[in-house]
Enzyme design. Structure first.
Site: not given
Ligand code: NAD
Length: 356
Positions: A139, A189, A222, A246, A250
């Protein structure tokens, strides 16, 4: 100890008033000398001063031991120019306070487990904390907007982390785990990304050198997104980078069954900012029906992480449980057999339970 209170917009003034009442009760019970400094922030600050983060608000927050924040925004300010929008004020405040760490706890309490989209027995009892890096990664790396490169439309965003950025967020996660069940799952990852391989190595080295008592495992993002649905109770602290955090936070919050009960904290090396995860709920603002418990539980986090008052934090959390056990609910969680109360009444009830 000074607490800056930023009620903000929409339901913010109602829910922060309830949380201040509870903090005041906690102050009395635990002999803390708490002072509250209420300041304009967000859309209401824009209306009064032309900007969402006035200087007096920033100065108050920078000089405080902790900041209790409701929420900002609403349709009234949707047309305001981007640099002066309420949400921009929040980004400016986070930056000015150097908040690089986001804590998002998620507990599936017995009161909301039936509302979880997961089967009740899978969800009930899940109790985890997502520790998300907040100021680095993709970001904030170099962005290249879409443009023609060799005749092909191309865009890119760079994921970049430095060792000190990883060390400081990992330290927050390990320290938080010490106050919880002592387990950290670091999510990355590493099978694909160089930043993730560095992340994994640094986190493992820190655990081996400084936190041998902490149980650490590593998980691909994942897989983690699946495991949150299949078995959320396996997690204690999840440590992860900005973009993965992020998304995962959620996902995790939906498991709880209601957003009204979920608190959060943004932390740096100085003043921390504490707020419920929901927005300003313009549809119910001013009606006295908003659920203040997410804000009250954010106030408990302020006691724990900024004021280092673990006993007071636990007492606030226990008082919320006592009131819920007694069957009191705000409109969002009320059913005919339960006792429906207003935002303000909920604040009184928690403060009273705490005082006992
Ligand atoms: P929202 O979280 O405000 O509301 C979503 C739904 O949940 C609404 O039906 C609302 O009534 C309900 N709800 C939210 N909090 C509740 C509570 N405490 N008690 C009972 N019901 C509650 O999300 P939204 O509608 O997408 O956003 C509204 C505004 O809030 C927007 O302007 C958005 O930009 C802003 N927002 C601010 C923050 C923040 O200040 N950190 C975060 C998210 C959204």
């Amino acid at each position: 100890m000074k607490i800056t209170v930023l009620p903000g917009d929409g339901i913010g003034p109602e829910i922060t008033a309830a949380a201040v009442e509870v903090l005041t009760a906690a102050g009395k019970k635990f002999n803390l000398s708490l002072t509250f400094d209420k300041q304009l922030f967000g859309g209401c600050a824009y209306d009064a001063t032309g900007i969402p983060l006035p200087e007096a608000t920033l100065a108050s927050a920078q000089g405080a031991d902790g900041v209790l924040f409701g929420d900002v925004g609403g349709p009234k300010w949707d047309g305001v120019e981007p640099t002066k929008r309420p949400e921009k004020g929040l980004l400016q405040l986070r930056k000015a306070l150097g908040l690089y760490c986001n804590f998002r706890p998620m507990q599936v309490s017995k009161y909301t487990a039936h509302l979880s989209p997961l089967k009740t027995d899978l969800a009930k009892g899940a109790d985890l904390l997502i520790v998300r890096e907040l100021t680095g990664g993709i970001y904030f790396g170099e962005h290249k907007e879409a443009a023609l490169v060799n005749g092909v439309e191309t865009a890119s965003d760079v994921e970049l982390y430095t060792k000190p950025e990883i060390e400081r967020i990992a330290k927050k996660a390990f320290e938080a785990a010490k106050l919880r069940r002592g387990k950290v799952t670091s999510v990355d990852k590493a099978n694909v990304l160089g930043t993730s391989r560095m992340w994994r190595r640094i986190v493992q080295q820190m655990r081996d050198k400084d936190y041998p008592e902490i149980e650490l495992n590593h998980m691909y993002v994942d897989n983690c997104s699946m495991q949150l649905i299949l078995n959320p109770k396996q997690f204690d602290v999840i440590l992860t980078n900005n973009i993965f955090g992020d998304i995962l936070s959620d996902e995790a919050s939906t498991i709880a069954g209601s957003i009204g009960l979920l608190p959060s904290a943004s932390l740096g090396d100085g003043t921390g900012l504490y707020e419920p995860i929901h927005g300003s709920a313009p549809d119910i603002a001013g009606k006295g029906i908003a659920n203040p418990l997410g804000t009250i539980l954010s106030a408990a986090m302020l006691l724990r992480y900024s004021l280092k008052q673990e006993a007071a934090a636990k007492a606030v959390e226990k008082a919320v449980e006592t009131v819920m056990d007694a069957g009191y609910r705000t409109a969002d969680l009320a059913t005919p057999e339960l006792k429906k109360v207003s935002t303000q009444e909920m604040g009184h009830l928690v403060a009273q339970a705490l005082a006992k």
